[in-house]
Design an enzyme around this catalytic site. Structure first.
Site, PDB file in Angstrom:
ATOM      1  N   ALA A  89     110.563  14.106  -1.775  1.00 10.54           N
ATOM      2  CA  ALA A  89     109.333  13.543  -1.205  1.00 10.54           C
ATOM      3  C   ALA A  89     108.173  14.444  -1.586  1.00 10.54           C
ATOM      4  CB  ALA A  89     109.430  13.433   0.313  1.00 10.54           C
ATOM      5  N   ALA A  91     103.767  14.881  -0.870  1.00 11.83           N
ATOM      6  CA  ALA A  91     102.523  14.455  -0.225  1.00 11.83           C
ATOM      7  C   ALA A  91     101.425  15.428  -0.618  1.00 11.83           C
ATOM      8  CB  ALA A  91     102.698  14.388   1.290  1.00 11.83           C
ATOM      9  N   ALA A  94     102.401  19.085   1.131  1.00 10.10           N
ATOM     10  CA  ALA A  94     103.680  19.740   0.837  1.00 10.10           C
ATOM     11  C   ALA A  94     104.606  18.771   0.112  1.00 10.10           C
ATOM     12  CB  ALA A  94     104.333  20.223   2.130  1.00 10.10           C
ATOM     13  N   VAL A  96     109.075  18.186  -0.631  1.00  9.34           N
ATOM     14  CA  VAL A  96     110.356  18.489   0.004  1.00  9.34           C
ATOM     15  C   VAL A  96     111.471  18.446  -1.029  1.00  9.34           C
ATOM     16  CG1 VAL A  96     111.972  17.805   1.819  1.00  9.34           C
ATOM     17  CG2 VAL A  96     109.507  17.498   2.157  1.00  9.34           C
ATOM     18  N   LYS A 110     110.913  22.430   2.739  1.00  9.40           N
ATOM     19  CA  LYS A 110     109.536  21.918   2.671  1.00  9.40           C
ATOM     20  C   LYS A 110     108.637  23.035   2.174  1.00  9.40           C
ATOM     21  CE  LYS A 110     106.252  19.215   5.423  1.00  9.40           C
ATOM     22  NZ  LYS A 110     106.042  18.540   6.731  1.00  9.40           N
ATOM     23  N   ASP A 241     103.528  10.847  15.915  1.00  7.06           N
ATOM     24  CA  ASP A 241     103.492   9.746  14.939  1.00  7.06           C
ATOM     25  C   ASP A 241     104.902   9.193  14.706  1.00  7.06           C
ATOM     26  OD1 ASP A 241     102.337   7.987  13.192  1.00  7.06           O
ATOM     27  OD2 ASP A 241     102.221   9.376  11.514  1.00  7.06           O
TER      28      ASP A 241
END
Length: 501
Positions: A89, A91, A94, A96, A110, A241
């Site tokens: 992943a 973003a 950061a 992962v 992470k 969230d």
């Protein structure tokens, strides 16, 4: 004409969203936070901002290899039994990676993107300068306190890029024990830029999962709603969230929470206020909810002219005896609209709570579209109300009440001296309006009720303490039970009268 104006506003909003995406990670995060400020911004804009995402192309592993080696205490391929240099992943803040410890445990690593803190601090300085200009030159926007808002946003963003804070949040929620499974954080590998935790595997609780596993989805739906509300009302620490992307259904049929960068915290007083609002849905207590809204916005004096009427209309639609099915997200949206239309700015912790509740309802309804969310969360609300009457909670409230009285008594002589000095120097000027006479009895009654409540709570606690230290024989036990029952019944009756007045 109206349609044309709406179209022009929509185009402007779309342009703003596109501009934020082009400006980079700080402004994307800013837009995501702005999406939660429906107390300040129109829903047409917050809905568009809510679609902002920060998925970006990953930084090449060679760019972070040295940073990762410093944080881990050695090269990844030496620290871990296995380490995949292809991120699972990525973003804007950061990315992962999957790895396996030498013990055999699967983990995720992470890693903060290099240089992100420098970029964000520079962007925040520009935003702070712009906010100062807005506050100085746009009086209409001054009530929104743009400088304070940007300061709070900056603090939130800088906390989010410090992975030690996320690790502490995750560990705290795991330690408290929730309906959710929370991955274990390996502190020895966790720094400001790197965090290692157990890898949670499972399926996203989305529509496809509901179709494949309908029975399990229906069983998990009320757990999702109750689990988050328990964090809010009983623990005061909650995931901010809980959307399906941050939740997994594990192989053993449990819900697992991921990504603790956004975590909310509520003080005991704030939780009591939330309970007042939830409890008011039963008896439609307009005044209690209006007072809470005023307190949340930091306003004193009489409520805005349309506030109590708006709250009354809210109860007609959403109270327990309204006769219509209640959708929590819809009620929250209207509640925030009441605040916005009456120029009441809600504090950030409340907005995060309201967003989390709406998101949790969306998760629960994704698992079971027919779920009665209000019925599902009712046991948690009952437990939270019952917890308020435990001796420890009563003692805490009594202490707060007496502390406030002590502060008033401590300040009174100096305040009185200043008043007497001013009267002797300038004379006495009295301004009276009919609204002042209207509010005076209510204000005096509420002040008297607050003092009386403190006395009643203190008397109850003293009685319990005296009987507790008495000889522990059968008679003492009976007296102790009698005092607890009578005192508790009297306090409940007093509170009911207090809120009914």
């Amino acid at each position: 004409m109206a349609a044309g104006a709406a179209g022009a506003a929509g185009a402007a909003y779309e342009g703003l969203v596109a501009a934020l995406e082009e400006l980079g990670p700080t402004f994307v995060k800013l837009g995501q936070i702005m999406a939660t400020r429906s107390d300040l911004l129109p829903p047409e804009l917050t809905n568009r901002l809510g679609r902002l995402h920060d998925d970006v192309s990953p930084v090449p592993f060679e760019s972070i290899r040295d940073q990762l080696a410093v944080d881990l205490g050695g090269p990844p391929d030496e620290i871990f039994a296995e380490f995949s240099s292809t991120p699972i992943a990525a973003a804007s803040i950061a990315q992962v990676y999957a790895a396996r410890l030498r013990s055999g445990e699967e983990v995720v690593v992470k890693v903060r993107r290099p240089g992100i803190e420098t970029i964000m601090r520079a962007d925040l300085r520009l935003l702070a300068a712009a906010a100062r200009v807005v506050e100085r030159r746009a009086p209409a926007l001054r009530r929104h306190k743009p400088v304070r808002v940007v300061t709070e946003l900056g603090e939130a963003l800088l906390e989010e890029i410090d992975l030690r804070i996320e690790a502490r949040n995750q560990t705290e929620i795991r330690r408290r024990g929730t309906a959710f499974q929370v991955p274990f954080v390996h502190d020895r590998f966790t720094t400001e830029r790197t965090m290692v935790s157990t890898r949670a595997r499972g399926r996203s609780p989305n529509g496809a999962f509901r179709r494949d596993e309908p029975a399990l989805a229906r069983a998990l739906a009320p757990e999702a709603a109750r689990g988050l509300l328990s964090m809010i009302l009983l623990d005061g620490v909650f995931h901010g969230d809980p959307h399906p992307g941050n939740v997994l259904v594990t192989a053993d049929g449990r819900l697992a929470l991921l990504d603790f960068g956004s975590v909310g915290r509520l003080s005991a007083k704030r939780r009591e206020q939330v309970l007042v609002v939830l409890g008011s849905l039963v008896d439609a207590d307009v005044r209690a909810v209006s007072d809470v809204l005023m307190d949340w916005s930091g306003r004193s004096g009489s409520p805005p002219p349309g506030l109590e009427q708006a709250v009354d209309r809210f109860f007609l639609r959403y109270a327990a005896d309204s006769g219509r099915p209640i959708r929590l997200a819809e009620a929250i949206s209207e509640f925030i609209t009441i605040a916005r239309e009456n120029a009441l700015t809600l504090p950030p912790d409340l907005l995060l709570l309201l967003r989390a509740l709406g998101t949790a309802e969306g998760l629960a309804r994704t698992l079971d579209p027919d779920l009665d969310v209000i019925a599902a969360i009712a046991p948690v609300v009952v437990r939270a109300f019952a917890a308020r009457f435990k001796p420890k909670a009563l003692a805490a409230r009594a202490f707060r009440t007496f502390k406030e009285l002590d502060q008033i008594l401590a300040m009174a002589p100096e305040a009185l001296r200043r008043v007497i000095g001013r009267v002797s120097r300038d004379g006495l000027v009295v301004q009276v309006s009919s609204s002042d006479f209207t509010d005076l009895p209510r204000a005096m009654r509420r002040a008297g009720d607050t003092i009386a409540l403190g006395i009643v709570v203190a008397a109850l606690l003293v009685a319990v303490a005296l009987v507790t230290v008495a000889q522990d024989d059968q008679l003492a036990a009976l007296v102790r039970v009698a005092i607890l029952l009578l005192g508790g019944a009297g306090l409940i009756a007093f509170l009911r009268r207090l809120y009914r007045d």
